[in-house]
Design an enzyme around this catalytic site. Structure first.
Site, PDB file in Angstrom:
ATOM      1  CB  SER A   1      14.920  -3.846  -1.840  1.00  0.00           C
ATOM      2  OG  SER A   1      15.139  -4.774  -2.845  1.00  0.00           O
TER       3      SER A   1
ATOM      4  CE1 TYR B   1      20.235  -4.324  -2.623  1.00  0.00           C
ATOM      5  CE2 TYR B   1      18.163  -5.937  -2.606  1.00  0.00           C
ATOM      6  CZ  TYR B   1      18.786  -4.775  -2.735  1.00  0.00           C
ATOM      7  OH  TYR B   1      17.901  -3.758  -3.236  1.00  0.00           O
TER       8      TYR B   1
END
Length: 275
Positions: free
Chosen positions: A138, A151
């Site tokens: 990501s 995250y």
């Protein structure tokens, strides 16, 4: 004999789009995910494209299940040419509101899920002297994002895992590639974790992401699938997808400003944070 690709998190979203992309390119598929019905439906779509598909319900946080997955895949196809690690979890909220269970849920899937598949499959690649590992990370693994601390931690770890493996395995004939998208229009919200200062704040965080996903310009799973194919076909060390390039460039030029933007965007009711 056709090449074979194994994809985790393959029942929907990026994983399913990537499976269909590789099926169109002539690959046979091994599909892994937790939901058997959705997984089999994705396998049926692959078969409609004329390719073989093996659906193996798997929780990649369980190393025993992952070992069984690899065994079934090799038993069916005899070899695996490409591993695509994709299964993941989105988690958002103030750092002090996450429980240790939340942290484990995020890291066990986003990081250990990748480690489990690589650990189980790497001996096969090394023995053959060839293979490709693709880790879908990501932009949160390149740019630290406030209020996405677990995250971003998991995705930075995946970045380090990917880059270190790339350096070590290239001389052994094994290619390793990282894929770095921005937020993607998919149904990840149904399994995401949101925490807040109260119930209203928690719901606001969910609604904030839902609103972002409604914007037409947000990239789609098919955009990531094409980036994965580009990384495999052209042996790229990394592919940054679409708008994630702007995020990375902005943070490189103005890190302090970007951190301020993230805090202001995601703080919501966490008023203790200086804006």
């Amino acid at each position: 004999m056709a090449s074979t690709v194994l994809i985790t998190g393959a029942s929907e979203g990026i994983g399913k789009a990537t499976a269909l992309q590789f099926a169109r390119e002539g690959y046979d598929l091994v599909l892994a995910a937790r939901h058997a019905d959705r997984l089999e439906a994705a396998a049926d779509e692959v078969r409609l494209l004329g390719r073989s598909a093996l659906a193996v319900p798997t929780d990649v946080t369980d190393s025993v299940q992952v070992s069984a997955l690899i065994h079934k895949a090799l038993e069916q196809f005899g070899k695996i040419d490409v591993l695509i690690n994709n299964a993941g979890l989105y988690i958002s909220g103030p750092a002090d509101k996450f429980s240790l269970e939340d942290w484990h849920s995020c890291l066990d899937l986003n990081l250990w899920g990748y480690i489990h598949t690589i650990h189980a499959l790497l001996p096969h690649f090394i023995e053959r002297g060839t293979g490709t590992i693709v880790n879908i990370s990501s932009i949160g693994g390149k740019v630290p994002i406030a209020y996405l601390v677990p995250y971003s931690t998991s995705k930075y770890a995946v970045t380090g895992l990917t880059e270190a493996l790339h350096g070590e395995l290239a001389p052994k004939g094994i290619h390793v590639c990282g894929i770095y998208p921005n937020i993607i229009k998919s149904n990840f919200l149904e399994r995401a974790i949101f925490r807040g200062t109260d119930e209203q704040d928690t719901q606001a965080r969910h609604d904030q992401v839902k609103q972002v996903l409604s914007v037409p310009v947000v990239e789609k799973p098919e955009d990531v699938a094409k980036a994965v194919w580009d990384g495999v076909k052209n042996k790229r060390a990394e592919v940054i997808v679409g708008s994630a390039n702007m995020s990375k460039a902005a943070y490189s030029l103005l890190p302090g400003v970007m951190q301020w933007v993230f805090r202001r965007t995601f703080a919501l009711k966490d008023n203790k944070v200086s804006r």
